[in-house]
Design a protein around this motif. Structure first.
Motif, PDB file in Angstrom:
ATOM      1  N   VAL A  40       0.843  -1.205   0.000  1.00  0.00           N
ATOM      2  CA  VAL A  40       0.000   0.000   0.000  1.00  0.00           C
ATOM      3  C   VAL A  40       0.876   1.252   0.000  1.00  0.00           C
ATOM      4  N   LEU A  41       1.940   1.254   0.820  1.00  0.00           N
ATOM      5  CA  LEU A  41       2.853   2.403   0.816  1.00  0.00           C
ATOM      6  C   LEU A  41       3.555   2.548  -0.533  1.00  0.00           C
ATOM      7  N   GLY A  42       3.896   1.421  -1.169  1.00  0.00           N
ATOM      8  CA  GLY A  42       4.497   1.472  -2.500  1.00  0.00           C
ATOM      9  C   GLY A  42       3.551   2.079  -3.523  1.00  0.00           C
ATOM     10  N   VAL A  43       2.266   1.751  -3.417  1.00  0.00           N
ATOM     11  CA  VAL A  43       1.270   2.344  -4.318  1.00  0.00           C
ATOM     12  C   VAL A  43       1.212   3.857  -4.102  1.00  0.00           C
ATOM     13  N   LEU A  44       1.165   4.283  -2.838  1.00  0.00           N
ATOM     14  CA  LEU A  44       1.133   5.724  -2.557  1.00  0.00           C
ATOM     15  C   LEU A  44       2.416   6.415  -3.018  1.00  0.00           C
ATOM     16  N   GLU A  45       3.546   5.751  -2.807  1.00  0.00           N
ATOM     17  CA  GLU A  45       4.837   6.287  -3.258  1.00  0.00           C
ATOM     18  C   GLU A  45       4.855   6.408  -4.783  1.00  0.00           C
ATOM     19  N   GLY A  46       4.313   5.403  -5.442  1.00  0.00           N
ATOM     20  CA  GLY A  46       4.256   5.422  -6.900  1.00  0.00           C
ATOM     21  C   GLY A  46       3.356   6.517  -7.431  1.00  0.00           C
ATOM     22  N   ILE A  47       2.198   6.684  -6.801  1.00  0.00           N
ATOM     23  CA  ILE A  47       1.268   7.734  -7.233  1.00  0.00           C
ATOM     24  C   ILE A  47       1.913   9.110  -7.068  1.00  0.00           C
ATOM     25  N   GLY A  49       5.110   9.802  -7.186  1.00  0.00           N
ATOM     26  CA  GLY A  49       6.132   9.958  -8.217  1.00  0.00           C
ATOM     27  C   GLY A  49       5.555  10.203  -9.593  1.00  0.00           C
ATOM     28  N   ILE A  50       4.405   9.587  -9.883  1.00  0.00           N
ATOM     29  CA  ILE A  50       3.767   9.765 -11.192  1.00  0.00           C
ATOM     30  C   ILE A  50       3.095  11.134 -11.283  1.00  0.00           C
ATOM     31  N   ALA A  51       2.431  11.540 -10.221  1.00  0.00           N
ATOM     32  CA  ALA A  51       1.664  12.787 -10.242  1.00  0.00           C
ATOM     33  C   ALA A  51       2.550  14.018 -10.362  1.00  0.00           C
ATOM     34  N   ARG A  52       3.660  14.006  -9.647  1.00  0.00           N
ATOM     35  CA  ARG A  52       4.552  15.159  -9.666  1.00  0.00           C
ATOM     36  C   ARG A  52       5.967  14.668  -9.863  1.00  0.00           C
ATOM     37  N   ASN A  53       6.577  15.046 -10.929  1.00  0.00           N
ATOM     38  CA  ASN A  53       7.913  14.566 -11.277  1.00  0.00           C
ATOM     39  C   ASN A  53       8.991  15.071 -10.327  1.00  0.00           C
ATOM     40  N   GLN A  54       8.731  16.128  -9.575  1.00  0.00           N
ATOM     41  CA  GLN A  54       9.746  16.696  -8.700  1.00  0.00           C
ATOM     42  C   GLN A  54       9.550  16.332  -7.229  1.00  0.00           C
ATOM     43  N   VAL A  55       8.738  15.318  -6.934  1.00  0.00           N
ATOM     44  CA  VAL A  55       8.507  14.927  -5.542  1.00  0.00           C
ATOM     45  C   VAL A  55       9.782  14.387  -4.922  1.00  0.00           C
ATOM     46  N   TYR A  56      10.470  13.518  -5.627  1.00  0.00           N
ATOM     47  CA  TYR A  56      11.719  12.934  -5.149  1.00  0.00           C
ATOM     48  C   TYR A  56      12.853  13.499  -5.978  1.00  0.00           C
ATOM     49  N   LEU A  57      13.803  14.111  -5.320  1.00  0.00           N
ATOM     50  CA  LEU A  57      14.925  14.710  -6.031  1.00  0.00           C
ATOM     51  C   LEU A  57      16.207  13.966  -5.716  1.00  0.00           C
ATOM     52  N   LEU A  58      16.995  13.735  -6.713  1.00  0.00           N
ATOM     53  CA  LEU A  58      18.304  13.119  -6.538  1.00  0.00           C
ATOM     54  C   LEU A  58      19.325  14.239  -6.421  1.00  0.00           C
ATOM     55  N   SER A  59      19.995  14.276  -5.314  1.00  0.00           N
ATOM     56  CA  SER A  59      20.976  15.328  -5.086  1.00  0.00           C
ATOM     57  C   SER A  59      22.323  14.887  -5.661  1.00  0.00           C
ATOM     58  N   ASN A  60      22.720  15.469  -6.766  1.00  0.00           N
ATOM     59  CA  ASN A  60      23.996  15.113  -7.385  1.00  0.00           C
ATOM     60  C   ASN A  60      25.185  15.594  -6.565  1.00  0.00           C
ATOM     61  N   THR A  72      11.745  10.350 -12.297  1.00  0.00           N
ATOM     62  CA  THR A  72      10.910  10.071 -11.125  1.00  0.00           C
ATOM     63  C   THR A  72       9.587   9.436 -11.518  1.00  0.00           C
ATOM     64  N   THR A  73       9.072   9.774 -12.677  1.00  0.00           N
ATOM     65  CA  THR A  73       7.840   9.139 -13.153  1.00  0.00           C
ATOM     66  C   THR A  73       8.064   7.659 -13.392  1.00  0.00           C
ATOM     67  N   THR A  74       9.208   7.288 -13.932  1.00  0.00           N
ATOM     68  CA  THR A  74       9.537   5.873 -14.130  1.00  0.00           C
ATOM     69  C   THR A  74       9.599   5.157 -12.792  1.00  0.00           C
ATOM     70  N   TRP A  75      10.271   5.770 -11.806  1.00  0.00           N
ATOM     71  CA  TRP A  75      10.314   5.183 -10.471  1.00  0.00           C
ATOM     72  C   TRP A  75       8.918   5.087  -9.884  1.00  0.00           C
ATOM     73  N   GLY A  76       8.068   6.064 -10.156  1.00  0.00           N
ATOM     74  CA  GLY A  76       6.689   6.021  -9.679  1.00  0.00           C
ATOM     75  C   GLY A  76       5.951   4.812 -10.212  1.00  0.00           C
ATOM     76  N   TRP A  77       6.110   4.532 -11.510  1.00  0.00           N
ATOM     77  CA  TRP A  77       5.455   3.353 -12.101  1.00  0.00           C
ATOM     78  C   TRP A  77       6.018   2.055 -11.532  1.00  0.00           C
ATOM     79  N   LEU A  80       4.540   1.722  -8.096  1.00  0.00           N
ATOM     80  CA  LEU A  80       3.100   1.470  -8.174  1.00  0.00           C
ATOM     81  C   LEU A  80       2.812   0.012  -8.522  1.00  0.00           C
ATOM     82  N   VAL A  81       3.424  -0.480  -9.573  1.00  0.00           N
ATOM     83  CA  VAL A  81       3.172  -1.859 -10.014  1.00  0.00           C
ATOM     84  C   VAL A  81       3.674  -2.858  -8.974  1.00  0.00           C
ATOM     85  N   LEU A  82       4.893  -2.658  -8.488  1.00  0.00           N
ATOM     86  CA  LEU A  82       5.443  -3.555  -7.482  1.00  0.00           C
ATOM     87  C   LEU A  82       4.606  -3.503  -6.198  1.00  0.00           C
TER      88      LEU A  82
END
Length: 149
Positions: A40-47, A49-60, A72-77, A80-82
């Motif tokens: 369930v948390l993975g589904v929420l995490e995925g949603i 990531g899909i809804a807003r591409n800037q929710v999770y930022l990778l700090s270079n 981030t959209t790819t990670w969201g999917w 979500l699926v997993l």
């Protein structure tokens, strides 16, 4: 007048329930609950990531360039699926379905791999996810009492 010794010679039958299986049997219930909650948390995490591409930022600045740096959209999917599949399998474990044990082991392995690749985005949650995935694998591989004929 001889009586048979209480401990006759021969192999001892395996104990179905005993002190050595308490942790594993309890762990299977815990594994089912954790898979359901993590799904369930993975589904929420995925949603998120899909809804807003800037929710999770990778700090270079902290990580440099990351080999598994996906959009981030790819990670969201992926999450979500997993998450959906993990939640369904966790529900199957709680219902005692035979297919759920093997599927749970495989999915927990995929869950660990996905969270390892997710480390730069959410390091604390990814580490917790890896630890829970390892515990789920251990508990499902150890408890044979519920699934033996």
């Amino acid at each position: 007048m001889s009586q048979a010794a209480p401990h006759a010679a021969g192999p001892k039958p395996p104990r179905a329930h005993g002190p050595e299986n308490v942790w594993a049997a309890s762990g299977t219930l815990f594994a089912g609950v954790m898979m359901l909650v993590a799904g369930v948390l993975g589904v929420l995490e995925g949603i998120a990531g899909i809804a807003r591409n800037q929710v999770y930022l990778l700090s270079n600045e902290l990580t440099g360039t990351y080999v598994y740096e996906f959009n981030t959209t790819t990670w969201g999917w992926i999450h979500l699926v997993l998450g959906i599949i993990v939640a369904v399998t966790g529900f199957g474990l709680l219902k005692g379905a035979r297919w759920a044990r093997t599927s749970g082991i495989v999915l927990a392995g995929l869950y660990v791999i996905a969270h390892f690749m997710w480390l730069p985005y959410q390091p604390i949650w990814a580490t917790v996810g890896i630890a829970l995935g390892v515990f789920v694998i251990w508990s499902l591989c150890t408890d044979r009492t519920r699934y033996m004929p």
